[in-house]
Scaffold this motif. Structure first.
Motif, PDB file in Angstrom:
ATOM      1  N   VAL A 178      -1.092  -8.629 -11.619  1.00 41.36           N
ATOM      2  CA  VAL A 178      -1.429  -7.934 -10.375  1.00 41.36           C
ATOM      3  C   VAL A 178      -2.878  -7.462 -10.462  1.00 41.36           C
ATOM      4  O   VAL A 178      -3.309  -6.942 -11.496  1.00 41.36           O
ATOM      5  CB  VAL A 178      -0.488  -6.726 -10.139  1.00 41.36           C
ATOM      6  N   THR A 179      -3.619  -7.648  -9.371  1.00 36.59           N
ATOM      7  CA  THR A 179      -5.025  -7.221  -9.342  1.00 36.59           C
ATOM      8  C   THR A 179      -5.274  -6.070  -8.372  1.00 36.59           C
ATOM      9  O   THR A 179      -6.257  -5.349  -8.503  1.00 36.59           O
ATOM     10  CB  THR A 179      -5.935  -8.396  -8.934  1.00 36.59           C
ATOM     11  N   HIS A 180      -4.389  -5.922  -7.373  1.00 38.00           N
ATOM     12  CA  HIS A 180      -4.567  -4.894  -6.348  1.00 38.00           C
ATOM     13  C   HIS A 180      -3.310  -4.030  -6.239  1.00 38.00           C
ATOM     14  O   HIS A 180      -2.196  -4.559  -6.241  1.00 38.00           O
ATOM     15  CB  HIS A 180      -4.861  -5.524  -4.987  1.00 38.00           C
ATOM     16  N   ILE A 181      -3.518  -2.733  -6.125  1.00 38.30           N
ATOM     17  CA  ILE A 181      -2.434  -1.768  -5.968  1.00 38.30           C
ATOM     18  C   ILE A 181      -2.652  -1.011  -4.662  1.00 38.30           C
ATOM     19  O   ILE A 181      -3.760  -0.560  -4.377  1.00 38.30           O
ATOM     20  CB  ILE A 181      -2.405  -0.747  -7.126  1.00 38.30           C
ATOM     21  N   VAL A 182      -1.586  -0.857  -3.892  1.00 34.18           N
ATOM     22  CA  VAL A 182      -1.629   0.004  -2.710  1.00 34.18           C
ATOM     23  C   VAL A 182      -0.591   1.098  -2.937  1.00 34.18           C
ATOM     24  O   VAL A 182       0.571   0.805  -3.217  1.00 34.18           O
ATOM     25  CB  VAL A 182      -1.299  -0.755  -1.413  1.00 34.18           C
ATOM     26  N   LEU A 183      -1.015   2.346  -2.842  1.00 34.72           N
ATOM     27  CA  LEU A 183      -0.080   3.429  -3.125  1.00 34.72           C
ATOM     28  C   LEU A 183      -0.111   4.506  -2.050  1.00 34.72           C
ATOM     29  O   LEU A 183      -1.123   4.715  -1.393  1.00 34.72           O
ATOM     30  CB  LEU A 183      -0.364   4.043  -4.502  1.00 34.72           C
ATOM     31  N   GLU A 184       1.029   5.143  -1.877  1.00 34.73           N
ATOM     32  CA  GLU A 184       1.137   6.283  -0.971  1.00 34.73           C
ATOM     33  C   GLU A 184       0.734   7.544  -1.732  1.00 34.73           C
ATOM     34  O   GLU A 184       1.273   7.823  -2.794  1.00 34.73           O
ATOM     35  CB  GLU A 184       2.570   6.439  -0.465  1.00 34.73           C
ATOM     36  N   ALA A 185      -0.211   8.281  -1.171  1.00 31.29           N
ATOM     37  CA  ALA A 185      -0.691   9.513  -1.791  1.00 31.29           C
ATOM     38  C   ALA A 185      -0.206  10.698  -0.967  1.00 31.29           C
ATOM     39  O   ALA A 185      -0.768  11.013   0.083  1.00 31.29           O
ATOM     40  CB  ALA A 185      -2.218   9.503  -1.875  1.00 31.29           C
ATOM     41  N   SER A 186       0.853  11.341  -1.425  1.00 33.29           N
ATOM     42  CA  SER A 186       1.419  12.468  -0.688  1.00 33.29           C
ATOM     43  C   SER A 186       0.630  13.739  -0.977  1.00 33.29           C
ATOM     44  O   SER A 186      -0.076  13.846  -1.983  1.00 33.29           O
ATOM     45  CB  SER A 186       2.882  12.683  -1.085  1.00 33.29           C
ATOM     46  N   SER A 187       0.771  14.722  -0.106  1.00 32.48           N
ATOM     47  CA  SER A 187       0.099  16.008  -0.310  1.00 32.48           C
ATOM     48  C   SER A 187       0.596  16.675  -1.587  1.00 32.48           C
ATOM     49  O   SER A 187      -0.187  17.267  -2.338  1.00 32.48           O
ATOM     50  CB  SER A 187       0.329  16.925   0.897  1.00 32.48           C
ATOM     51  N   ILE A 188       1.901  16.563  -1.859  1.00 35.27           N
ATOM     52  CA  ILE A 188       2.459  17.145  -3.080  1.00 35.27           C
ATOM     53  C   ILE A 188       1.905  16.423  -4.307  1.00 35.27           C
ATOM     54  O   ILE A 188       1.514  17.047  -5.294  1.00 35.27           O
ATOM     55  CB  ILE A 188       4.003  17.062  -3.069  1.00 35.27           C
ATOM     56  N   GLY A 189       1.857  15.095  -4.242  1.00 39.39           N
ATOM     57  CA  GLY A 189       1.321  14.317  -5.348  1.00 39.39           C
ATOM     58  C   GLY A 189      -0.131  14.658  -5.638  1.00 39.39           C
ATOM     59  O   GLY A 189      -0.542  14.765  -6.798  1.00 39.39           O
ATOM     60  N   LEU A 190      -0.911  14.848  -4.581  1.00 40.38           N
ATOM     61  CA  LEU A 190      -2.319  15.180  -4.756  1.00 40.38           C
ATOM     62  C   LEU A 190      -2.494  16.588  -5.307  1.00 40.38           C
ATOM     63  O   LEU A 190      -3.268  16.807  -6.235  1.00 40.38           O
ATOM     64  CB  LEU A 190      -3.060  15.038  -3.421  1.00 40.38           C
ATOM     65  N   SER A 191      -1.761  17.554  -4.761  1.00 41.02           N
ATOM     66  CA  SER A 191      -1.950  18.951  -5.160  1.00 41.02           C
ATOM     67  C   SER A 191      -1.442  19.229  -6.570  1.00 41.02           C
ATOM     68  O   SER A 191      -1.879  20.175  -7.216  1.00 41.02           O
ATOM     69  CB  SER A 191      -1.266  19.890  -4.166  1.00 41.02           C
ATOM     70  N   THR A 192      -0.510  18.411  -7.062  1.00 41.31           N
ATOM     71  CA  THR A 192       0.022  18.605  -8.416  1.00 41.31           C
ATOM     72  C   THR A 192      -0.648  17.675  -9.437  1.00 41.31           C
ATOM     73  O   THR A 192      -0.151  17.517 -10.548  1.00 41.31           O
ATOM     74  CB  THR A 192       1.542  18.397  -8.445  1.00 41.31           C
ATOM     75  N   ASN A 193      -1.756  17.064  -9.039  1.00 41.51           N
ATOM     76  CA  ASN A 193      -2.591  16.265  -9.951  1.00 41.51           C
ATOM     77  C   ASN A 193      -1.938  14.984 -10.458  1.00 41.51           C
ATOM     78  O   ASN A 193      -2.347  14.449 -11.496  1.00 41.51           O
ATOM     79  CB  ASN A 193      -3.043  17.119 -11.158  1.00 41.51           C
ATOM     80  N   ARG A 194      -0.941  14.464  -9.745  1.00 41.60           N
ATOM     81  CA  ARG A 194      -0.307  13.219 -10.197  1.00 41.60           C
ATOM     82  C   ARG A 194      -1.276  12.041 -10.168  1.00 41.60           C
ATOM     83  O   ARG A 194      -1.113  11.073 -10.891  1.00 41.60           O
ATOM     84  CB  ARG A 194       0.915  12.908  -9.321  1.00 41.60           C
ATOM     85  N   LEU A 195      -2.300  12.130  -9.305  1.00 39.13           N
ATOM     86  CA  LEU A 195      -3.278  11.037  -9.194  1.00 39.13           C
ATOM     87  C   LEU A 195      -4.648  11.426  -9.735  1.00 39.13           C
ATOM     88  O   LEU A 195      -5.631  10.735  -9.486  1.00 39.13           O
ATOM     89  CB  LEU A 195      -3.404  10.612  -7.728  1.00 39.13           C
ATOM     90  N   ALA A 196      -4.692  12.534 -10.481  1.00 38.78           N
ATOM     91  CA  ALA A 196      -5.984  13.074 -10.919  1.00 38.78           C
ATOM     92  C   ALA A 196      -6.789  12.087 -11.767  1.00 38.78           C
ATOM     93  O   ALA A 196      -8.016  12.125 -11.761  1.00 38.78           O
ATOM     94  CB  ALA A 196      -5.768  14.366 -11.699  1.00 38.78           C
ATOM     95  N   HIS A 197      -6.122  11.191 -12.486  1.00 40.55           N
ATOM     96  CA  HIS A 197      -6.823  10.216 -13.332  1.00 40.55           C
ATOM     97  C   HIS A 197      -6.549   8.791 -12.857  1.00 40.55           C
ATOM     98  O   HIS A 197      -6.362   7.874 -13.646  1.00 40.55           O
ATOM     99  CB  HIS A 197      -6.440  10.425 -14.796  1.00 40.55           C
TER     100      HIS A 197
END
Length: 468
Positions: A178-197
């Motif tokens: 796989v070369t491309h990823i499309v992901l849903e970024a929820s407000s909860i996911g963002l505020s709890t640093n799940r995507l921080a890195h």
């Protein structure tokens, strides 16, 4: 990996033990701990990880990570390493990425945020990229898909999964070319640093409406959580028709790619690109197009593939029998319910709407959803969604406060199975039934019980009952 290697670039204090340890994984759940794991004792909304330290050690944890100094460590064996960090949620994000070999660094990743439409837009982007020759994974509420095929469902139907699960999935995707990823970024996911890195190539802002206010502590904290996406993305795609999204775009040093009902990336485009699926899905298609354009493709290259776009499971999912059209949709906010009802009521046929509202979530949206349903529907059947530990009848009372003054007939059947069955029994040939709120979900949460429940399955069973 050696613990010393993991910690060398991270601010920390070693409170006891050695860092010359081999570690096999990292988790914030004591139940997921295995031999030589790092257990991050994070303070959650419902529970504090420090309460599960003993269980984590019993399951094989050799390292504990904490971010508070007021924790009693006297009962922790001396051979257990204890590390103090400034922020445990950031550390688990960092550690998960590091232990997986920083997979996000070698992928093209598109993150999609918004109150409504994340799942649809993510799948549209994935479908377009696949048609353009890229092996693409879509990760979100409905599961992990690679090139449109469901590979696995996501635990607890989380829109944005915890970092400890997310980064290993990215690594597995790379292993499958796989070369491309499309992901849903929820407000909860963002505020709890799940995507921080997880650096993003493109960040997409769809809309910001009413949802999750209670979990964030109000409207403005919810907006601020969404805005965190701007710090992760190299390039932004923004819905210019949405006032809040437009303001976010206006504050950026680099000009985003804008889309609206009138244009795409500055070029006038009033003719529908995804016709006959409602204005909200037209906007979803435009968002997807601009996300792909942000990767360097022209509208001319994308346009031939628009006719192949397909809505994901539980988004205006259609079933027709005996001349009755039934649609199952995830719409669970006022804006989403209005968009779906507008799309269906344009057909000038009798429209029966079945819906409820989730328990332990924003009470303010309940009367608004009641008013929207009463305005657009010929008949409304109020029922349970996922009441959780709230009284289902009280949720329905809250919805009813917004329906005063409308002449629309209203029935109340708290049992969702009976409500769907009743709606199907009442529908005549040529009429439409909308079952809203749960969409793709396969469970229902009532009190402390979680049971299997699928709206589309209930629809099909209801036609069998109707025909007997």
């Amino acid at each position: 990996m050696l613990l010393s290697e993991l910690l060398k670039d991270w601010p920390c204090t070693i409170l006891q033990g050695s860092i010359r340890l081999n570690i096999n994984g990292i988790t914030e759940s004591s139940k997921r701990v295995k031999e030589k794991y790092v257990f991050v004792a994070k303070k959650g909304v419902l529970a504090d990880g420090t309460s599960f330290i003993e269980e984590a050690i019993c399951n094989g944890a050799k390292t504990l990570v904490i971010d508070r100094t007021n924790i009693d460590l006297t009962h922790i064996p001396s051979n257990i390493t204890v590390v103090l960090v400034p922020d445990s949620s950031l550390f688990i994000s960092y550690g998960s990425a590091k232990l997986s070999g920083d997979p996000a660094e070698v992928l093209q990743i598109i993150g999609v945020t918004g109150t409504n439409g994340k799942t649809t837009v993510s799948h549209f982007i994935g479908q377009l990229l696949n048609k353009l020759g890229h092996k693409t994974a879509v990760i979100g509420t409905t599961g992990l898909y690679i090139d449109g095929k469901l590979m696995e469902t996501i635990q607890d139907s989380m829109t944005t999964m915890p970092a400890e699960q997310f980064h290993p999935i990215l690594r597995r995707c790379i292993n499958q070319q796989v070369t491309h990823i499309v992901l849903e970024a929820s407000s909860i996911g963002l505020s709890t640093n799940r995507l921080a890195h997880c650096p993003l190539t493109v960040g997409v802002f769809l809309n910001i409406g009413m949802d999750h206010y209670a979990e964030h502590g109000g409207r403005q904290p919810y907006i601020e959580a969404k805005k965190l996406l701007t710090s992760l993305a190299d390039q932004l795609v923004i819905n210019e028709d949405d006032e809040i999204c437009r303001a976010i775009g206006g504050g950026m040093s680099e000009t985003p790619i804008y889309f609206s009902s009138q244009h795409i990336n500055g070029r006038q485009q009033q003719a529908p690109l995804f016709p006959n699926q409602g204005q909200h899905n037209e906007m979803n298609a435009r968002a997807a197009i601009c996300a792909v354009m942000a990767l360097g493709y022209s509208l001319r290259a994308i346009r031939p593939h628009l006719s192949d776009l397909r809505l994901p499971t539980g988004r205006l999912e259609k079933y027709e029998e005996a001349g009755v059209e039934v649609y199952v949709d995830y719409a669970h906010t006022p804006d989403a319910l209005q968009a779906v009802l507008q799309a269906l009521s344009d057909r000038s046929r009798r429209l029966i709407t079945v819906f409820g509202c989730g328990g332990e979530r924003d009470r303010e949206k309940r009367p608004q959803m009641g008013a929207v349903a009463a305005h657009y529907s010929s008949h409304v059947i109020l029922t349970s969604d996922n009441p959780r530990k709230e009284d289902p009848s009280q949720i329905i009372i809250d919805i009813l406060t917004g329906m005063a003054g409308f002449s629309t007939p209203i029935d109340i059947l708290v049992d969702r199975h009976l409500a769907i069955q009743y709606a199907i029994s009442q529908a005549q040939p040529g009429e439409i039934v909308l079952i809203a709120g749960k969409g793709h979900e396969q469970i229902q949460q009532i009190g402390n019980q979680t049971t299997h429940f699928c709206d589309m399955e209930e629809v099909k069973k209801s036609f069998i009952s109707r025909n007997t």
